[in-house]
Design a protein around this motif. Structure first.
Motif, mmCIF file in Angstrom:
data_model
loop_
_atom_site.group_PDB
_atom_site.id
_atom_site.type_symbol
_atom_site.label_atom_id
_atom_site.label_comp_id
_atom_site.label_asym_id
_atom_site.label_seq_id
_atom_site.Cartn_x
_atom_site.Cartn_y
_atom_site.Cartn_z
ATOM 1 N N MET A 156 38.784 40.869 39.569
ATOM 2 C CA MET A 156 38.668 40.158 37.937
ATOM 3 C C MET A 156 39.735 40.945 37.016
ATOM 4 O O MET A 156 40.175 40.446 36.125
ATOM 5 N N LEU A 157 40.052 41.412 37.913
ATOM 6 C CA LEU A 157 41.828 42.411 37.375
ATOM 7 C C LEU A 157 42.234 41.085 37.251
ATOM 8 O O LEU A 157 43.742 41.075 36.240
ATOM 9 N N PHE A 158 42.088 40.298 38.293
ATOM 10 C CA PHE A 158 42.919 38.804 37.697
ATOM 11 C C PHE A 158 42.405 37.467 37.574
ATOM 12 O O PHE A 158 43.295 36.835 37.548
ATOM 13 N N GLN B 246 57.689 36.810 33.276
ATOM 14 C CA GLN B 246 58.044 35.572 33.627
ATOM 15 C C GLN B 246 57.037 35.190 34.680
ATOM 16 O O GLN B 246 56.729 34.171 35.566
ATOM 17 N N PHE B 247 56.428 36.435 35.676
ATOM 18 C CA PHE B 247 55.688 36.619 36.477
ATOM 19 C C PHE B 247 54.394 35.423 36.559
ATOM 20 O O PHE B 247 54.035 35.119 35.802
ATOM 21 N N SER B 248 54.564 35.032 37.652
ATOM 22 C CA SER B 248 52.834 33.807 37.349
ATOM 23 C C SER B 248 51.712 35.126 37.945
ATOM 24 O O SER B 248 52.082 35.683 38.963
ATOM 25 N N MET B 249 50.609 34.939 37.359
ATOM 26 C CA MET B 249 49.750 35.414 37.823
ATOM 27 C C MET B 249 49.417 35.355 39.099
ATOM 28 O O MET B 249 49.040 36.347 40.041
ATOM 29 N N GLU B 250 49.595 33.819 40.138
ATOM 30 C CA GLU B 250 49.931 34.124 41.702
ATOM 31 C C GLU B 250 50.474 35.274 41.951
ATOM 32 O O GLU B 250 49.841 35.476 42.848
ATOM 33 N N LYS B 251 52.142 34.693 42.036
ATOM 34 C CA LYS B 251 53.063 36.549 42.129
ATOM 35 C C LYS B 251 52.552 37.826 41.810
ATOM 36 O O LYS B 251 52.615 38.632 42.481
ATOM 37 N N LEU B 252 51.948 37.404 40.761
ATOM 38 C CA LEU B 252 51.957 38.889 40.437
ATOM 39 C C LEU B 252 50.911 39.655 41.542
ATOM 40 O O LEU B 252 50.525 40.495 41.415
ATOM 41 N N GLU B 253 49.714 38.672 41.354
ATOM 42 C CA GLU B 253 48.350 39.278 42.321
ATOM 43 C C GLU B 253 48.871 39.215 43.559
ATOM 44 O O GLU B 253 48.739 40.182 44.161
ATOM 45 N N ARG B 254 49.675 39.023 44.664
ATOM 46 C CA ARG B 254 50.311 38.747 45.530
ATOM 47 C C ARG B 254 51.106 40.268 45.973
ATOM 48 O O ARG B 254 51.038 41.043 46.693
ATOM 49 N N ILE B 255 51.967 40.470 44.840
ATOM 50 C CA ILE B 255 52.339 41.479 44.800
ATOM 51 C C ILE B 255 51.322 42.319 45.228
ATOM 52 O O ILE B 255 51.327 44.045 45.383
ATOM 53 N N GLN C 82 37.861 37.094 30.819
ATOM 54 C CA GLN C 82 39.090 36.378 31.711
ATOM 55 C C GLN C 82 39.865 37.892 32.356
ATOM 56 O O GLN C 82 39.547 39.223 31.747
ATOM 57 N N GLY C 83 40.880 37.928 33.360
ATOM 58 C CA GLY C 83 41.043 39.108 34.135
ATOM 59 C C GLY C 83 42.358 39.366 33.683
ATOM 60 O O GLY C 83 42.434 39.681 32.146
ATOM 61 N N VAL C 84 41.801 40.837 33.706
ATOM 62 C CA VAL C 84 42.410 42.258 32.624
ATOM 63 C C VAL C 84 43.926 41.749 32.980
ATOM 64 O O VAL C 84 45.147 41.858 31.686
ATOM 65 N N PHE C 85 44.946 41.353 34.118
ATOM 66 C CA PHE C 85 46.524 40.963 33.678
ATOM 67 C C PHE C 85 46.792 40.472 33.474
ATOM 68 O O PHE C 85 47.706 40.278 32.283
ATOM 69 N N PRO C 86 45.926 38.647 33.626
ATOM 70 C CA PRO C 86 46.127 37.937 32.892
ATOM 71 C C PRO C 86 46.530 37.653 31.031
ATOM 72 O O PRO C 86 47.270 37.745 30.206
ATOM 73 N N LYS C 87 45.053 39.026 30.925
ATOM 74 C CA LYS C 87 45.077 39.245 29.372
ATOM 75 C C LYS C 87 46.026 40.073 28.676
ATOM 76 O O LYS C 87 46.287 39.522 27.948
ATOM 77 N N PRO D 209 41.341 31.889 29.002
ATOM 78 C CA PRO D 209 39.735 32.893 29.426
ATOM 79 C C PRO D 209 38.778 31.938 29.133
ATOM 80 O O PRO D 209 39.070 30.472 29.113
ATOM 81 N N VAL D 210 37.884 32.022 29.556
ATOM 82 C CA VAL D 210 35.882 31.294 29.718
ATOM 83 C C VAL D 210 34.959 32.145 28.832
ATOM 84 O O VAL D 210 35.320 33.036 28.707
ATOM 85 N N SER D 211 34.514 30.686 28.275
ATOM 86 C CA SER D 211 33.488 31.025 27.131
ATOM 87 C C SER D 211 32.178 31.109 27.938
ATOM 88 O O SER D 211 32.037 30.440 28.267
ATOM 89 N N ILE D 212 31.724 32.224 27.948
ATOM 90 C CA ILE D 212 30.168 32.059 28.244
ATOM 91 C C ILE D 212 29.486 33.484 27.028
ATOM 92 O O ILE D 212 29.129 34.204 26.918
#
Length: 201
Positions: free
Chosen positions: A27-29, A158-167, A43-48, A34-37
Protein backbone atom coordinates in the motif's frame (compact mmCIF):
# COMPACT_ATOMS: atom_id res chain seq x y z
CA UNK A 1 -3.03 -33.85 19.52
CA UNK A 2 -4.32 -32.37 22.73
CA UNK A 3 -1.80 -29.60 22.59
CA UNK A 4 -2.13 -29.07 18.83
CA UNK A 5 -4.99 -26.65 19.37
CA UNK A 6 -2.59 -24.36 21.22
CA UNK A 7 -0.49 -24.06 18.03
CA UNK A 8 -3.44 -22.78 16.03
CA UNK A 9 -3.40 -19.31 17.60
CA UNK A 10 0.37 -18.73 17.01
CA UNK A 11 0.10 -19.93 13.40
CA UNK A 12 -2.96 -17.80 12.66
CA UNK A 13 -1.39 -14.75 14.34
CA UNK A 14 1.82 -15.31 12.38
CA UNK A 15 -0.16 -15.44 9.14
CA UNK A 16 -2.09 -12.31 10.07
CA UNK A 17 1.10 -10.50 11.08
CA UNK A 18 2.83 -11.41 7.80
CA UNK A 19 -0.23 -10.55 5.68
CA UNK A 20 -0.73 -7.21 7.46
CA UNK A 21 2.86 -6.11 6.88
CA UNK A 22 2.83 -7.45 3.31
CA UNK A 23 -0.25 -5.36 2.54
CA UNK A 24 1.28 -2.35 4.32
CA UNK A 25 4.35 -2.53 2.06
CA UNK A 26 2.18 -2.93 -1.04
CA UNK A 27 0.00 0.00 0.00
CA UNK A 28 3.02 2.27 -0.14
CA UNK A 29 2.53 2.17 -3.93
CA UNK A 30 -1.00 0.83 -4.45
CA UNK A 31 -3.59 1.78 -5.41
CA UNK A 32 -1.86 4.23 -7.72
CA UNK A 33 -5.06 6.16 -8.38
CA UNK A 34 -7.56 7.17 -5.67
CA UNK A 35 -10.19 4.52 -5.01
CA UNK A 36 -13.40 5.40 -3.20
CA UNK A 37 -14.51 2.83 -0.60
CA UNK A 38 -17.69 3.73 1.27
CA UNK A 39 -16.98 7.41 0.76
CA UNK A 40 -13.38 7.07 1.95
CA UNK A 41 -10.63 7.67 -0.63
CA UNK A 42 -7.80 5.18 -0.58
CA UNK A 43 -4.50 5.73 -2.40
CA UNK A 44 -0.93 4.54 -1.99
CA UNK A 45 1.38 6.73 0.09
CA UNK A 46 3.92 7.45 -2.66
CA UNK A 47 1.41 8.15 -5.46
CA UNK A 48 -0.52 10.46 -3.16
CA UNK A 49 2.55 12.34 -1.96
CA UNK A 50 4.85 12.14 -4.99
CA UNK A 51 5.30 15.93 -5.31
CA UNK A 52 6.00 16.29 -1.60
CA UNK A 53 8.47 13.38 -1.78
CA UNK A 54 10.18 14.99 -4.80
CA UNK A 55 10.52 18.31 -2.97
CA UNK A 56 11.89 16.70 0.20
CA UNK A 57 14.38 14.58 -1.77
CA UNK A 58 15.54 17.68 -3.62
CA UNK A 59 16.10 19.52 -0.35
CA UNK A 60 17.88 16.51 1.13
CA UNK A 61 20.24 16.20 -1.83
CA UNK A 62 21.02 19.92 -1.80
CA UNK A 63 21.56 20.18 1.97
CA UNK A 64 23.08 16.82 2.88
CA UNK A 65 24.47 15.08 -0.23
CA UNK A 66 25.62 17.46 -2.97
CA UNK A 67 26.06 21.23 -2.74
CA UNK A 68 27.75 24.02 -4.62
CA UNK A 69 30.48 23.92 -1.98
CA UNK A 70 31.25 20.39 -3.16
CA UNK A 71 31.66 21.69 -6.72
CA UNK A 72 33.93 24.46 -5.45
CA UNK A 73 36.09 21.89 -3.68
CA UNK A 74 36.38 19.76 -6.81
CA UNK A 75 37.21 22.74 -9.02
CA UNK A 76 39.76 24.06 -6.53
CA UNK A 77 41.39 20.64 -6.22
CA UNK A 78 44.96 20.83 -7.63
CA UNK A 79 44.54 17.54 -9.47
CA UNK A 80 41.39 18.76 -11.21
CA UNK A 81 43.04 22.06 -12.15
CA UNK A 82 46.11 20.34 -13.53
CA UNK A 83 43.93 18.02 -15.59
CA UNK A 84 41.94 20.99 -16.90
CA UNK A 85 45.16 22.84 -17.77
CA UNK A 86 46.48 19.79 -19.64
CA UNK A 87 43.31 19.65 -21.73
CA UNK A 88 43.64 23.33 -22.64
CA UNK A 89 47.34 22.91 -23.40
CA UNK A 90 46.56 20.03 -25.75
CA UNK A 91 43.89 22.07 -27.49
CA UNK A 92 46.19 25.09 -28.00
CA UNK A 93 49.03 22.89 -29.21
CA UNK A 94 46.69 21.31 -31.71
CA UNK A 95 45.56 24.73 -32.82
CA UNK A 96 49.10 26.05 -33.22
CA UNK A 97 50.43 22.93 -34.92
CA UNK A 98 47.65 22.39 -37.46
CA UNK A 99 45.14 25.19 -37.64
CA UNK A 100 47.60 28.03 -38.20
CA UNK A 101 48.90 26.35 -41.38
CA UNK A 102 45.40 26.18 -42.78
CA UNK A 103 44.56 29.79 -41.88
CA UNK A 104 47.10 31.33 -44.24
CA UNK A 105 50.04 29.79 -46.16
CA UNK A 106 52.37 32.67 -45.30
CA UNK A 107 51.54 32.37 -41.61
CA UNK A 108 52.37 28.69 -41.77
CA UNK A 109 55.79 29.46 -43.26
CA UNK A 110 56.60 32.02 -40.56
CA UNK A 111 55.66 29.71 -37.72
CA UNK A 112 58.63 27.35 -37.66
CA UNK A 113 59.28 24.89 -34.82
CA UNK A 114 61.15 27.35 -32.61
CA UNK A 115 58.46 30.01 -32.94
CA UNK A 116 55.74 27.44 -32.25
CA UNK A 117 57.59 26.21 -29.15
CA UNK A 118 57.96 29.77 -27.90
CA UNK A 119 54.24 30.44 -28.46
CA UNK A 120 53.28 27.23 -26.73
CA UNK A 121 55.46 28.07 -23.76
CA UNK A 122 54.05 31.60 -23.58
CA UNK A 123 50.45 30.39 -23.75
CA UNK A 124 51.12 27.73 -21.12
CA UNK A 125 52.55 30.32 -18.71
CA UNK A 126 49.65 32.69 -19.31
CA UNK A 127 47.16 29.89 -18.82
CA UNK A 128 48.80 28.86 -15.55
CA UNK A 129 48.71 32.49 -14.37
CA UNK A 130 45.03 32.99 -15.12
CA UNK A 131 43.80 29.47 -14.38
CA UNK A 132 42.60 30.20 -10.81
CA UNK A 133 40.53 33.14 -12.10
CA UNK A 134 39.11 31.02 -14.94
CA UNK A 135 38.20 28.18 -12.59
CA UNK A 136 36.56 30.62 -10.20
CA UNK A 137 34.39 32.01 -13.00
CA UNK A 138 33.45 28.46 -14.04
CA UNK A 139 32.43 27.67 -10.47
CA UNK A 140 30.36 30.85 -10.23
CA UNK A 141 28.63 30.07 -13.53
CA UNK A 142 27.82 26.55 -12.38
CA UNK A 143 26.43 27.86 -9.10
CA UNK A 144 24.15 30.27 -10.95
CA UNK A 145 23.04 27.75 -13.57
CA UNK A 146 22.73 24.51 -11.59
CA UNK A 147 20.03 24.02 -8.95
CA UNK A 148 20.39 20.54 -7.42
CA UNK A 149 17.08 20.75 -5.59
CA UNK A 150 15.18 21.67 -8.74
CA UNK A 151 16.90 18.98 -10.83
CA UNK A 152 16.12 16.20 -8.33
CA UNK A 153 12.59 17.47 -7.73
CA UNK A 154 11.73 17.49 -11.44
CA UNK A 155 13.26 14.05 -11.99
CA UNK A 156 11.30 12.45 -9.15
CA UNK A 157 8.06 14.20 -10.14
CA UNK A 158 8.43 12.82 -13.66
CA UNK A 159 8.99 9.25 -12.45
CA UNK A 160 6.14 6.88 -13.16
CA UNK A 161 4.96 4.99 -10.09
CA UNK A 162 6.05 1.74 -11.74
CA UNK A 163 9.61 3.07 -12.08
CA UNK A 164 9.69 4.52 -8.56
CA UNK A 165 8.37 1.25 -7.11
CA UNK A 166 10.96 -0.74 -9.08
CA UNK A 167 13.80 1.52 -7.89
CA UNK A 168 12.78 1.42 -4.24
CA UNK A 169 12.21 -2.34 -4.26
CA UNK A 170 15.62 -2.81 -5.89
CA UNK A 171 17.27 -0.74 -3.15
CA UNK A 172 15.18 -1.94 -0.18
CA UNK A 173 14.14 -5.46 -1.18
CA UNK A 174 15.75 -7.02 1.91
CA UNK A 175 14.30 -4.37 4.21
CA UNK A 176 10.76 -4.87 2.89
CA UNK A 177 11.13 -8.64 3.25
CA UNK A 178 12.43 -8.12 6.79
CA UNK A 179 9.29 -6.09 7.62
CA UNK A 180 7.08 -8.93 6.36
CA UNK A 181 9.03 -11.60 8.28
CA UNK A 182 9.00 -9.52 11.47
CA UNK A 183 5.21 -9.25 11.16
CA UNK A 184 5.02 -13.05 11.12
CA UNK A 185 7.47 -13.40 14.02
CA UNK A 186 5.67 -10.86 16.21
CA UNK A 187 2.33 -12.38 15.30
CA UNK A 188 3.62 -15.83 16.24
CA UNK A 189 4.93 -14.50 19.57
CA UNK A 190 1.58 -12.89 20.33
CA UNK A 191 -0.17 -16.15 19.42
CA UNK A 192 2.05 -18.09 21.82
CA UNK A 193 1.23 -15.62 24.58
CA UNK A 194 -2.49 -16.03 23.86
CA UNK A 195 -2.22 -19.83 23.88
CA UNK A 196 -0.27 -19.75 27.13
CA UNK A 197 -2.87 -17.45 28.67
CA UNK A 198 -5.70 -19.74 27.55
CA UNK A 199 -3.80 -22.80 28.82
CA UNK A 200 -3.28 -21.19 32.23
CA UNK A 201 -6.96 -20.38 32.49
Amino acid sequence: MEYAKYLIAPLICALIGWLTNYLAVKMLFHPRRPVSILGWKLQGVFPKRQKELALNLGLLVEKELISHQDIQQVINNPGFRNGFKEILDEYFQEFLSRKTHSLHPVLGMLLNNSVLSALKSLMSREMEKHLPEIMEKIADQLEQSLDFKEVVQKKVEQFSMEKLERILFTIMKKEFRYIEIMGAVLGFAIGIFQSFFIFMI
